[in-house]
Design a protein around this motif. Sequence first.
Motif, short mmCIF file in Angstrom:
data_model
loop_
_atom_site.label_atom_id
_atom_site.label_comp_id
_atom_site.label_asym_id
_atom_site.label_seq_id
_atom_site.Cartn_x
_atom_site.Cartn_y
_atom_site.Cartn_z
N ALA A 92 0.68 68.86 -28.89
CA ALA A 92 0.96 70.30 -28.84
C ALA A 92 -0.26 71.06 -28.34
O ALA A 92 -0.13 72.06 -27.65
CB ALA A 92 1.37 70.80 -30.21
N ALA A 93 -1.46 70.59 -28.65
CA ALA A 93 -2.66 71.27 -28.19
C ALA A 93 -2.80 71.17 -26.67
O ALA A 93 -3.36 72.05 -26.03
CB ALA A 93 -3.89 70.67 -28.87
N ASP A 94 -2.29 70.12 -26.07
CA ASP A 94 -2.34 69.94 -24.63
C ASP A 94 -1.17 70.61 -23.92
O ASP A 94 -1.10 70.61 -22.71
CB ASP A 94 -2.34 68.44 -24.28
N PHE A 95 -0.28 71.15 -24.67
CA PHE A 95 0.94 71.76 -24.14
C PHE A 95 0.62 73.17 -23.65
O PHE A 95 0.17 74.01 -24.40
CB PHE A 95 1.99 71.80 -25.27
N ASP B 93 -0.88 75.77 -11.71
CA ASP B 93 -1.71 75.88 -12.90
C ASP B 93 -1.31 74.88 -14.00
O ASP B 93 -1.79 74.98 -15.12
CB ASP B 93 -1.65 77.31 -13.45
N LYS B 94 -0.40 73.97 -13.66
CA LYS B 94 0.02 72.88 -14.55
C LYS B 94 0.57 73.37 -15.90
O LYS B 94 0.14 72.92 -16.95
CB LYS B 94 -1.14 71.91 -14.75
N TYR B 95 1.51 74.29 -15.85
CA TYR B 95 2.19 74.74 -17.06
C TYR B 95 3.26 73.73 -17.42
O TYR B 95 3.91 73.15 -16.55
CB TYR B 95 2.85 76.12 -16.85
N ASP B 96 3.45 73.52 -18.72
CA ASP B 96 4.52 72.65 -19.20
C ASP B 96 5.80 73.44 -19.42
O ASP B 96 6.90 72.89 -19.30
CB ASP B 96 4.10 71.99 -20.53
N ILE C 239 -0.80 84.15 -23.17
CA ILE C 239 0.11 83.30 -22.38
C ILE C 239 0.92 84.11 -21.37
O ILE C 239 1.69 83.54 -20.60
CB ILE C 239 1.05 82.47 -23.28
N ASP C 240 0.75 85.43 -21.35
CA ASP C 240 1.51 86.30 -20.44
C ASP C 240 0.95 86.18 -19.03
O ASP C 240 -0.19 86.56 -18.77
CB ASP C 240 1.45 87.74 -20.93
N ILE C 241 1.73 85.65 -18.12
CA ILE C 241 1.29 85.48 -16.73
C ILE C 241 1.98 86.47 -15.79
O ILE C 241 1.98 86.30 -14.57
CB ILE C 241 1.50 84.02 -16.24
N THR C 242 2.52 87.54 -16.36
CA THR C 242 3.24 88.54 -15.56
C THR C 242 2.34 89.12 -14.46
O THR C 242 2.76 89.23 -13.30
CB THR C 242 3.78 89.66 -16.46
N GLU C 243 1.11 89.48 -14.81
CA GLU C 243 0.18 90.04 -13.81
C GLU C 243 -0.09 89.05 -12.69
O GLU C 243 -0.16 89.42 -11.53
CB GLU C 243 -1.14 90.45 -14.48
#
Length: 171
Positions: free
Chosen positions: A14-17, A129-132, A146-150
């Motif tokens: 979970a920490a790597d998630f 960016d390697k998001y899961d 965790i907001d990537i809207t910008e």
Amino acid sequence: LYCILLALPMVSTAADFKVGYVNAVRVIEEAPQGVAALKKLEAEFGQRDKELVALQTRIRQGEDELQKNTPAIKESDRRMREREILALKRELKRATQEFREDYNQRRNEELAVLQQIVRKTILEIAKQDKYDLILHEGAVYASESIDITEKVLKKLGKTSRRAMNATAAEM
């Protein structure tokens, strides 16, 4: 103790998630492509809107004139003018309904194109960016971390400028 040992591998996983969140409504409203689509719709439907407003004004003026001049005109003329106003009201109702249907259809078409562009942009960022996992609708809460809207809006802005420059070069 055994349960804790079983849970330890899950904690490290979970920490790597990596999770991200996008406010899709904000992206669609603020993206340059959304603004351009809105301007396109305004240009496409602006003349019809003006015609509807002119027809409303014509009806109002006819009703005001009829009311003002009722004592001075013959009964047959009054009925004829009332029928003309009623016909104009029917025309306005029909034209307004057609306008709304056409506008909504075109707006939905433009929205579908914009949603595809936004989805593609989000997928590019997720892979880069390697998001899961990236969430957008249905999230009750998402922290700013965790907001990537910008990030999505910035990428769409760059895409938009590149597309505009490419279009200008083609002309």
